[in-house]
Enzyme design. Structure first.
Site, mmCIF file in Angstrom:
data_model
loop_
_atom_site.group_PDB
_atom_site.id
_atom_site.type_symbol
_atom_site.label_atom_id
_atom_site.label_comp_id
_atom_site.label_asym_id
_atom_site.label_seq_id
_atom_site.Cartn_x
_atom_site.Cartn_y
_atom_site.Cartn_z
ATOM 1 N N LYS A 39 -43.087 -9.125 14.950
ATOM 2 C CA LYS A 39 -42.828 -9.119 16.423
ATOM 3 C C LYS A 39 -41.611 -10.364 16.454
ATOM 4 O O LYS A 39 -40.915 -10.384 17.512
ATOM 5 C CB LYS A 39 -43.895 -9.595 17.486
ATOM 6 C CG LYS A 39 -45.108 -8.408 17.219
ATOM 7 C CD LYS A 39 -46.088 -9.348 18.085
ATOM 8 C CE LYS A 39 -47.587 -8.284 17.660
ATOM 9 N NZ LYS A 39 -48.693 -8.989 18.160
ATOM 10 N N GLY A 40 -41.787 -11.025 15.304
ATOM 11 C CA GLY A 40 -41.049 -12.386 15.646
ATOM 12 C C GLY A 40 -39.308 -12.026 15.813
ATOM 13 O O GLY A 40 -38.692 -12.885 16.439
ATOM 14 N N GLU A 95 -34.363 -10.597 10.961
ATOM 15 C CA GLU A 95 -35.521 -11.309 10.778
ATOM 16 C C GLU A 95 -35.526 -12.581 11.652
ATOM 17 O O GLU A 95 -34.434 -13.115 11.683
ATOM 18 C CB GLU A 95 -35.718 -11.586 9.220
ATOM 19 C CG GLU A 95 -36.501 -10.899 8.269
ATOM 20 C CD GLU A 95 -37.869 -10.950 8.543
ATOM 21 O OE1 GLU A 95 -38.455 -11.295 9.609
ATOM 22 O OE2 GLU A 95 -38.822 -10.320 8.027
ATOM 23 N N ASP A 96 -36.577 -13.038 11.766
ATOM 24 C CA ASP A 96 -36.977 -14.432 12.447
ATOM 25 C C ASP A 96 -36.797 -15.441 11.438
ATOM 26 O O ASP A 96 -35.951 -16.439 11.728
ATOM 27 C CB ASP A 96 -38.164 -14.434 13.189
ATOM 28 C CG ASP A 96 -39.342 -13.883 12.316
ATOM 29 O OD1 ASP A 96 -39.265 -13.682 11.046
ATOM 30 O OD2 ASP A 96 -40.524 -13.863 12.875
ATOM 31 N N ASP A 99 -39.518 -17.544 4.982
ATOM 32 C CA ASP A 99 -40.316 -18.691 4.614
ATOM 33 C C ASP A 99 -40.459 -18.781 3.070
ATOM 34 O O ASP A 99 -39.505 -18.624 2.444
ATOM 35 C CB ASP A 99 -41.769 -18.714 5.227
ATOM 36 C CG ASP A 99 -42.592 -19.803 5.051
ATOM 37 O OD1 ASP A 99 -42.106 -20.892 4.991
ATOM 38 O OD2 ASP A 99 -43.799 -19.729 4.638
ATOM 39 N N LYS A 127 -36.230 -21.294 5.458
ATOM 40 C CA LYS A 127 -36.800 -22.676 4.820
ATOM 41 C C LYS A 127 -36.467 -22.627 3.302
ATOM 42 O O LYS A 127 -37.462 -22.095 2.529
ATOM 43 C CB LYS A 127 -38.131 -22.853 5.057
ATOM 44 C CG LYS A 127 -38.639 -22.748 6.523
ATOM 45 C CD LYS A 127 -40.384 -22.871 6.490
ATOM 46 C CE LYS A 127 -40.966 -22.624 7.744
ATOM 47 N NZ LYS A 127 -42.265 -22.398 7.845
ATOM 48 N N PHE A 148 -43.691 -26.020 10.047
ATOM 49 C CA PHE A 148 -44.103 -24.825 10.526
ATOM 50 C C PHE A 148 -43.500 -24.850 12.083
ATOM 51 O O PHE A 148 -43.732 -25.610 12.852
ATOM 52 C CB PHE A 148 -45.529 -24.698 10.848
ATOM 53 C CG PHE A 148 -45.979 -23.296 11.341
ATOM 54 C CD1 PHE A 148 -46.127 -22.172 10.225
ATOM 55 C CD2 PHE A 148 -46.272 -23.009 12.612
ATOM 56 C CE1 PHE A 148 -46.542 -21.093 10.664
ATOM 57 C CE2 PHE A 148 -46.620 -21.802 12.919
ATOM 58 C CZ PHE A 148 -46.592 -20.612 11.893
ATOM 59 N N VAL A 149 -42.710 -24.095 12.371
ATOM 60 C CA VAL A 149 -42.045 -24.043 13.734
ATOM 61 C C VAL A 149 -42.469 -22.728 14.633
ATOM 62 O O VAL A 149 -42.868 -21.815 14.063
ATOM 63 C CB VAL A 149 -40.328 -23.810 13.470
ATOM 64 C CG1 VAL A 149 -39.908 -25.170 12.776
ATOM 65 C CG2 VAL A 149 -40.031 -22.650 12.461
ATOM 66 N N ARG A 161 -44.211 -17.510 21.449
ATOM 67 C CA ARG A 161 -42.989 -16.640 20.886
ATOM 68 C C ARG A 161 -41.914 -16.618 22.372
ATOM 69 O O ARG A 161 -40.716 -16.549 21.978
ATOM 70 C CB ARG A 161 -43.507 -15.458 20.910
ATOM 71 C CG ARG A 161 -44.308 -14.917 19.747
ATOM 72 C CD ARG A 161 -44.470 -13.411 19.469
ATOM 73 N NE ARG A 161 -45.481 -13.005 18.472
ATOM 74 C CZ ARG A 161 -45.349 -12.901 17.263
ATOM 75 N NH1 ARG A 161 -44.437 -13.374 16.657
ATOM 76 N NH2 ARG A 161 -46.306 -12.683 16.501
HETATM 77 P P1 IMP Z 1 -42.732 -15.007 4.181
HETATM 78 O O1 IMP Z 1 -43.404 -13.974 3.692
HETATM 79 O O2 IMP Z 1 -43.587 -16.425 3.634
HETATM 80 O O3 IMP Z 1 -41.324 -15.340 4.035
HETATM 81 O O4 IMP Z 1 -43.283 -15.069 5.764
HETATM 82 C C1 IMP Z 1 -42.525 -14.495 6.573
HETATM 83 C C2 IMP Z 1 -43.262 -14.201 7.743
HETATM 84 O O5 IMP Z 1 -43.966 -15.425 8.096
HETATM 85 C C3 IMP Z 1 -42.066 -14.590 8.954
HETATM 86 O O6 IMP Z 1 -41.777 -13.394 9.217
HETATM 87 C C4 IMP Z 1 -43.095 -15.152 10.254
HETATM 88 O O7 IMP Z 1 -43.514 -14.049 10.720
HETATM 89 C C5 IMP Z 1 -44.074 -15.874 9.456
HETATM 90 N N1 IMP Z 1 -43.635 -17.286 9.489
HETATM 91 C C6 IMP Z 1 -43.180 -18.015 8.444
HETATM 92 N N2 IMP Z 1 -42.879 -19.336 8.638
HETATM 93 C C7 IMP Z 1 -43.254 -19.554 9.782
HETATM 94 C C8 IMP Z 1 -43.180 -20.509 10.764
HETATM 95 O O8 IMP Z 1 -42.824 -21.496 10.539
HETATM 96 N N3 IMP Z 1 -43.577 -20.258 12.041
HETATM 97 C C9 IMP Z 1 -43.860 -18.970 12.424
HETATM 98 N N4 IMP Z 1 -44.032 -17.991 11.727
HETATM 99 C C10 IMP Z 1 -43.740 -18.087 10.314
HETATM 100 MG MG MG Z 2 -41.259 -11.876 10.572
#
Ligand code: IMP
Ligand code: MG
Length: 176
Positions: A39-40, A95-96, A99, A127, A148-149, A161
């Protein structure tokens, strides 16, 4: 570009306008399908799409990364698949935040297996210090510190959101 979070509405809007213009120039010959990751990505999709002066299509995917709380595992399940066919098309994943990159790495491989002409990525936030896999990201709004944002589509336990800006969530909210 590297910046400190939080980010206000004006900073986000200005940066997405720049990226939108870049995308319009890069894809002038053959406009992309924008694939938003629910949803992000709803906020960035809405704003980025409106800043691209091309006839773009939009589609959506929802994936869930098995993991707990604020950490992702890279083991992914499709909750909602694309409604259209991307064979032979230019796909731009929207993508939002990136991470660890584990979820996105999986989504990339999944979409590439469907025979698109190209797959690129646009993300509002990244990040760099949290990266666990190397992913080539063509359009990055802001590189931010490893905190964490929330807001601008990003949640904590499904809240926040709808904030129009990006803020750093106090550690006390998610740590014991
Ligand atoms: P990744 O697989 O670790 O890159 O995480 C991806 C997903 O984790 C993102 O699309 C977000 O939905 C969630 N996410 C990662 N970091 C944050 C954050 O700082 N705040 C909120 N959601 C996050
Ligand atoms: Mg996401």
């Amino acid at each position: 570009m590297s910046t400190a979070s939080p980010l206000d509405e004006q900073q986000i809007r200005d940066r997405l306008a720049e990226i939108g213009a870049q995308i319009a120039a890069d894809y002038a010959e053959e406009p992309p399908i924008l694939v938003g990751v629910l949803k992000g990505a709803v906020m960035v999709m809405a704003d980025l799409a409106r800043s691209i002066d091309l006839k773009v299509e939009m589609d959506w995917m929802a994936v869930s990364s098995y993991g707990s709380g604020t950490k992702s595992s890279g083991v992914v399940r499709i909750l909602k698949d694309l409604s259209g066919d991307i064979t032979g098309r230019n796909v731009l994943i929207v993508e939002d935040i990136i991470d660890s990159g584990l979820t996105l790495k999986w989504s990339l491989a999944n979409l590439r297996s469907r025979g698109p002409k190209s797959v690129e990525i646009a993300t509002s936030l990244r990040k760099p210090e949290a990266a666990r896999v190397e992913i080539d990201v063509k359009y990055v709004g802001f590189d931010i510190p490893n905190e964490f944002v929330i807001g601008y589509g990003l949640d904590h336990a499904e809240n926040y959101r709808n904030l129009p800006y990006v803020g750093v969530l106090a550690r006390s909210v998610y740590e014991d």
